[in-house]
Design an enzyme around this catalytic site. Structure first.
Site, PDB file in Angstrom:
ATOM      1  N   ARG A   1      35.044  39.524  38.067  1.00  0.00           N
ATOM      2  CA  ARG A   1      35.228  40.935  37.729  1.00  0.00           C
ATOM      3  C   ARG A   1      36.437  41.581  38.391  1.00  0.00           C
ATOM      4  NH1 ARG A   1      29.227  42.403  39.367  1.00  0.00           N
ATOM      5  NH2 ARG A   1      29.760  40.703  40.804  1.00  0.00           N
TER       6      ARG A   1
ATOM      7  N   CYS B   1      34.504  42.737  43.997  1.00  0.00           N
ATOM      8  CA  CYS B   1      33.271  42.190  43.419  1.00  0.00           C
ATOM      9  C   CYS B   1      32.680  41.218  44.430  1.00  0.00           C
ATOM     10  CB  CYS B   1      33.495  41.572  42.043  1.00  0.00           C
ATOM     11  SG  CYS B   1      34.449  40.053  41.998  1.00  0.00           S
TER      12      CYS B   1
ATOM     13  N   ASP C   1      27.384  40.870  36.869  1.00  0.00           N
ATOM     14  CA  ASP C   1      28.122  39.658  37.195  1.00  0.00           C
ATOM     15  C   ASP C   1      28.008  38.675  36.029  1.00  0.00           C
ATOM     16  OD1 ASP C   1      29.331  37.429  38.288  1.00  0.00           O
ATOM     17  OD2 ASP C   1      28.224  37.530  40.178  1.00  0.00           O
TER      18      ASP C   1
END
Length: 156
Positions: free
Chosen positions: A16, A10, A124
């Site tokens: 994540r 990520c 995000d």
């Protein structure tokens, strides 16, 4: 039995990708599937930081313990070590393909490719509230389920 190696990517490696890392470790352990898992970032802005407390809280709420984690940036050696390099967004995947040494770009995949119910990016959650972490976790969970099914098929 072949032990596949998976690297989740990520932006900063604090939300994540550590969530996906923890989820795959947990689910693979329960399924009896040996797997080598790690996570990394495209950016170096969070290097050395632990997972975001909101990611840790959401994982814990669902019975998943986050592993000890220290954010790091993806390295060229990762393309040799890992069989699957899984980005959270199309932008991550494009950046990974640019970084990939010759002959390794085929290892790059978007997480939602493995989900029957989702497509596109895992947004995000860092900029949102706790609900953004819930939604990101749900998307990651479904993607990890699909990836684990592929890993199980390949290790039989």
């Amino acid at each position: 039995m072949i032990q596949p190696a998976v690297l989740f990517i990520c932006t900063g490696n604090i939300c994540r990708s550590p969530t996906a890392h923890a989820l795959l470790l947990h689910k693979a352990r329960l399924a009896g599937v040996p797997v080598d898992v790690d996570s990394a970032a495209i950016s170096d802005e969070e290097r050395g930081n632990p997972p975001d407390p909101r990611s840790v809280a959401e994982a814990r709420r669902r019975g998943i313990e986050m592993h000890a984690h220290c954010a790091r940036q993806v390295r060229s050696s990762d393309f040799e070590r890992f069989d699957w390099i899984v980005g959270m967004t199309a932008q991550h995947c494009a950046a990974l393909r640019r970084l990939a040494p010759a002959g390794t770009a085929h290892k790059v995949h978007l997480l939602t490719e493995f989900s029957e119910d989702d497509e596109g990016d895992v947004p995000d959650p860092w900029y949102g509230g706790q609900q953004a972490f819930v939604e990101a976790f749900d998307l990651i969970d479904r993607g990890v389920d699909g990836l684990l099914a592929k890993l199980q098929a390949k290790t039989r």
